[in-house]
Design a protein around this motif. Sequence first.
Motif, short mmCIF file in Angstrom:
data_model
loop_
_atom_site.label_atom_id
_atom_site.label_comp_id
_atom_site.label_asym_id
_atom_site.label_seq_id
_atom_site.Cartn_x
_atom_site.Cartn_y
_atom_site.Cartn_z
N ARG A 184 1.01 -1.86 0.11
CA ARG A 184 -0.43 0.26 0.00
C ARG A 184 1.06 1.10 -0.22
O ARG A 184 0.53 2.56 -0.52
N TYR A 185 2.20 1.54 0.56
CA TYR A 185 2.98 2.34 0.57
C TYR A 185 3.59 2.36 -0.47
O TYR A 185 5.26 3.10 -0.30
N LEU A 186 4.00 1.42 -1.10
CA LEU A 186 5.09 1.78 -2.58
C LEU A 186 4.45 3.23 -3.29
O LEU A 186 3.93 3.51 -3.46
N PRO A 187 6.16 3.42 -3.55
CA PRO A 187 7.85 2.57 -3.00
C PRO A 187 8.21 3.66 -2.44
O PRO A 187 9.43 2.52 -2.23
N ARG A 188 7.67 3.78 -1.41
CA ARG A 188 8.41 4.52 -0.47
C ARG A 188 8.50 3.40 1.21
O ARG A 188 9.94 2.99 1.51
N SER A 189 7.96 2.57 0.55
CA SER A 189 7.66 1.44 1.28
C SER A 189 8.97 0.35 0.57
O SER A 189 9.10 -1.24 1.08
N GLN A 190 9.20 0.72 -0.44
CA GLN A 190 10.03 -0.55 -1.47
C GLN A 190 11.30 -1.30 -1.42
O GLN A 190 11.57 -2.88 -1.32
N LYS A 191 12.06 -0.97 -0.18
CA LYS A 191 13.04 -1.71 0.33
C LYS A 191 12.32 -2.36 1.31
O LYS A 191 13.24 -4.16 1.35
N VAL A 192 12.09 -2.77 2.44
CA VAL A 192 11.42 -3.44 3.38
C VAL A 192 10.50 -4.46 2.91
O VAL A 192 10.30 -5.18 2.99
N TYR A 193 9.45 -3.67 1.87
CA TYR A 193 8.42 -4.65 0.87
C TYR A 193 9.56 -5.15 0.36
O TYR A 193 9.07 -7.09 0.18
N GLY A 194 10.75 -5.19 -0.30
CA GLY A 194 11.45 -6.36 -1.57
C GLY A 194 12.20 -7.06 -0.31
O GLY A 194 12.25 -8.88 -0.51
N TYR A 195 12.60 -6.47 0.97
CA TYR A 195 12.95 -7.78 2.06
C TYR A 195 12.60 -8.84 2.31
O TYR A 195 12.80 -10.05 2.31
N LEU A 196 10.98 -8.61 2.97
CA LEU A 196 10.22 -9.56 3.64
C LEU A 196 9.49 -10.33 1.96
O LEU A 196 9.22 -11.57 2.32
N TYR A 205 20.97 -7.73 -3.00
CA TYR A 205 20.81 -7.40 -1.93
C TYR A 205 19.93 -8.40 -1.22
O TYR A 205 18.67 -8.54 -1.69
N ALA A 206 20.13 -8.09 0.13
CA ALA A 206 18.35 -9.07 0.92
C ALA A 206 17.15 -7.65 0.68
O ALA A 206 16.05 -8.39 1.34
N SER A 207 17.50 -6.65 0.14
CA SER A 207 16.07 -5.84 0.20
C SER A 207 15.53 -6.38 -0.88
O SER A 207 14.44 -5.72 -2.05
N CYS A 208 16.03 -7.56 -2.15
CA CYS A 208 15.61 -7.31 -3.35
C CYS A 208 15.82 -7.02 -4.72
O CYS A 208 15.36 -6.77 -5.88
N ALA A 209 17.22 -5.34 -4.48
CA ALA A 209 16.86 -4.94 -5.15
C ALA A 209 18.55 -5.58 -5.59
O ALA A 209 19.38 -5.66 -4.97
#
Length: 272
Positions: free
Chosen positions: A17-29, A198-202
């Motif tokens: 719901r908070y993309l793109p601001r939450s992208q790092k943590v979202y990608g991590y999960l 990376y662990a954030s999926c980036a």
Amino acid sequence: MELTEDQLKIAESELKRYLPRSQKVYGYLVLRNRVRSDPDEVLVDRWPHFRVIVCKPRYEERGDMFKDTLVFANDEVILEEIIRKSSVIDWTRYVCLGTCLPHMEIVKAVAAEENVTSNKLAVCHMMTLEEMISLPAIDSSGISLSSLDESHIDLVNQMWKFGENKDALRMIRNMISNFPSCCVLDAEGKPVSWILTYASCAMGMLYTLPEHRGKGYAKVLVSSMTKRQRAQGYPVYCFIEEGNMVSYRLFKSLGFTEDPSYRSAWFGFNDF
């Protein structure tokens, strides 16, 4: 509170719901919920309607301090309260912390109150590929592609700009062993160009040995990784440091775009 395995899956959906601001943590999960990784903790201020979420490694060895602690908040007042009044961030040890730039200013202010020194590691553009149709066709004929393995850890670490510290080896080992990677092999089967996750999926750590540059390997690698990540249901994105126009133009030429209002930042707190 620390999230359970079932709660982590719910948190992943909530963060969309908070993309793109939450992208790092979202990608991590996204990665955390699908593939094996090193031990970690995912903490929230409350459940299920969390306002702050923190992903951090479990500090089992010195090298774990090199891994990112990732933070997302949809309420900056609560973020400040959490990091000031709780033990979520241990200011007595080195912390490599990544979040959006406005959040980082809050963290830096609290760290200063704790007499903790901070060091800017990177401020980056976040670039994403929204639709696969935007990815141009890239000719990879005659190029030998493979994945990296543990025998390549030292090589990747030597060429990474932050890899002069041997403590980075544990993080790179985790990336190569558990997350998608792609490399170009020479005639002897040795990597000459590579990209990791990376662990954030980036996508990141894109590098080509100097004597093999100008052959289009970077485009081939990004294209290959993009297709692989999209096929596995992962978000397709990367971080480009401000001022790195070569990489910025590369990803833009491959259909990646950015939200110009958003910047991600990484800072180190305390000396390593």
